[in-house]
Design an enzyme around this catalytic site. Structure first.
Site, PDB file in Angstrom:
ATOM      1  N   HIS A  92      13.871  12.970  -2.392  1.00  0.00           N
ATOM      2  CA  HIS A  92      14.184  11.562  -2.151  1.00  0.00           C
ATOM      3  C   HIS A  92      15.282  11.116  -3.131  1.00  0.00           C
ATOM      4  O   HIS A  92      15.294  11.535  -4.276  1.00  0.00           O
ATOM      5  CB  HIS A  92      12.922  10.704  -2.323  1.00  0.00           C
ATOM      6  CG  HIS A  92      13.117   9.305  -1.841  1.00  0.00           C
ATOM      7  ND1 HIS A  92      13.777   8.355  -2.589  1.00  0.00           N
ATOM      8  CD2 HIS A  92      12.784   8.710  -0.669  1.00  0.00           C
ATOM      9  CE1 HIS A  92      13.823   7.225  -1.893  1.00  0.00           C
ATOM     10  NE2 HIS A  92      13.233   7.416  -0.727  1.00  0.00           N
ATOM     11  N   GLU A 166      19.122   9.465   4.780  1.00  0.00           N
ATOM     12  CA  GLU A 166      18.881   8.190   4.103  1.00  0.00           C
ATOM     13  C   GLU A 166      20.093   7.832   3.258  1.00  0.00           C
ATOM     14  O   GLU A 166      20.194   8.268   2.102  1.00  0.00           O
ATOM     15  CB  GLU A 166      17.670   8.317   3.166  1.00  0.00           C
ATOM     16  CG  GLU A 166      16.381   8.633   3.864  1.00  0.00           C
ATOM     17  CD  GLU A 166      15.225   8.056   3.082  1.00  0.00           C
ATOM     18  OE1 GLU A 166      14.600   7.114   3.596  1.00  0.00           O
ATOM     19  OE2 GLU A 166      14.962   8.513   1.953  1.00  0.00           O
TER      20      GLU A 166
HETATM   21  P1  PGA Z   1      13.390   1.230   2.244  1.00  0.00           P
HETATM   22  O1  PGA Z   1      13.207   2.705   1.658  1.00  0.00           O
HETATM   23  O2  PGA Z   1      12.812   1.241   3.624  1.00  0.00           O
HETATM   24  O3  PGA Z   1      12.627   0.358   1.293  1.00  0.00           O
HETATM   25  O4  PGA Z   1      14.852   0.953   2.276  1.00  0.00           O
HETATM   26  C1  PGA Z   1      13.396   3.822   2.449  1.00  0.00           C
HETATM   27  C2  PGA Z   1      13.170   5.049   1.617  1.00  0.00           C
HETATM   28  O5  PGA Z   1      13.487   5.037   0.433  1.00  0.00           O
HETATM   29  O6  PGA Z   1      12.656   6.042   2.076  1.00  0.00           O
END
Ligand code: PGA
Length: 247
Positions: A92, A166
């Site tokens: 992540h 992401e």
């Molecule tokens: P968020 O986070 O939906 O709060 O933007 C997504 C993530 O970090 O996986």
């Protein structure tokens, strides 16, 4: 079936996690998408007990770099399995950025997860500066290559390689990528991962970054988007509303 991963990060206490999990399974006993709840490590056992015998699956937010041994503070992948985890988030951007997790560490974690029979959710994505410099593709390609190239294949038929695109600039900012931006990057992620993994590997590409009640359906409607990873919004009551409409 689309995949919805709830990443509870460090937002909820153990007690809150259990209460929210109970409310979820009570309000939406049969979601029409595959739902994975990634609770904090200390909440995994009690949340696992709530999700048992429901269609909801459990995931961890991180995994150790090795199976066993002198690794203070690490999470043994076998223990995550014992606790009932099917999935684990690996790499992540918060861990890459705030805790200095390198591509090498991410690779090690991916391998230990796969060896233990956990389905990894590999996160990749560029920062805002990188996107502005026109480097989004090269950054994502570098992250995918480091994680996947030459990877020994484990249970090829059983394991789906889930990759979460992401963009760092969309995480927790309330500014998601547009559906069009996400689709373009998903196509790139899928074709790049396909080249890196053995033929026949199942690949699923999901989007994460400010997914909420307003945009979840338009994202999931896209063929290129196999699912979503929801952070902040997955800890709020509106998540229950999302569970009712996803399919
Ligand atoms: P968020 O986070 O939906 O709060 O933007 C997504 C993530 O970090 O996986």
């Amino acid at each position: 079936m689309k995949l919805v991963v709830a990443n509870w990060k460090m937002y909820l206490t153990i007690r809150e996690s259990v209460a929210f999990a109970k409310r979820m399974v009570r309000s939406v006993p049969k979601p029409r998408a595959r739902i994975v709840i990634c609770a904090t490590a200390p909440a995994l056992a009690p949340v696992s007990a709530v999700l048992r015998k429901t269609p909801y699956l459990l995931g961890a937010q991180d995994v150790g770099i090795a199976r066993h041994g002198p690794y203070t503070g690490e999470l043994a992948p076998g223990d995550l399995r014992t606790l009932g985890c099917h999935y684990v988030i690996v790499g992540h951007s918060e861990r890459r950025r705030l805790l200095g997790e390198s591509d090498t560490v991410v690779r090690q974690k991916l391998e230990t997860a796969l060896a233990a029979g956990l389905s990894p959710i590999l996160c990749v994505g560029e920062s805002l500066a990188e996107r502005r410099e026109g480097e989004a593709h090269s950054i994502v390609r570098r992250q995918l290559t480091a994680a996947l190239k030459g990877l020994k294949t484990y249970n090829l038929k059983l394991t789906t390689y889930t990759i979460a695109y992401e963009p760092v600039w969309a995480i927790g900012t309330g500014t998601p990528a547009t559906v069009k931006e996400a689709v373009l990057m998903h196509d790139f992620v899928r074709s790049t991962a396909k080249k890196l993994l053995p033929r026949g590997t199942k690949i699923s590409v999901i989007y994460g970054g400010s997914v909420d009640q307003k945009n979840i359906i338009s994202l999931l409607r896209e063929h290129a988007i196999d699912g979503v990873l929801v952070g902040g919004a997955s800890t709020k009551p509106s998540f229950i509303k999302m569970l009712k409409v996803v399919h």
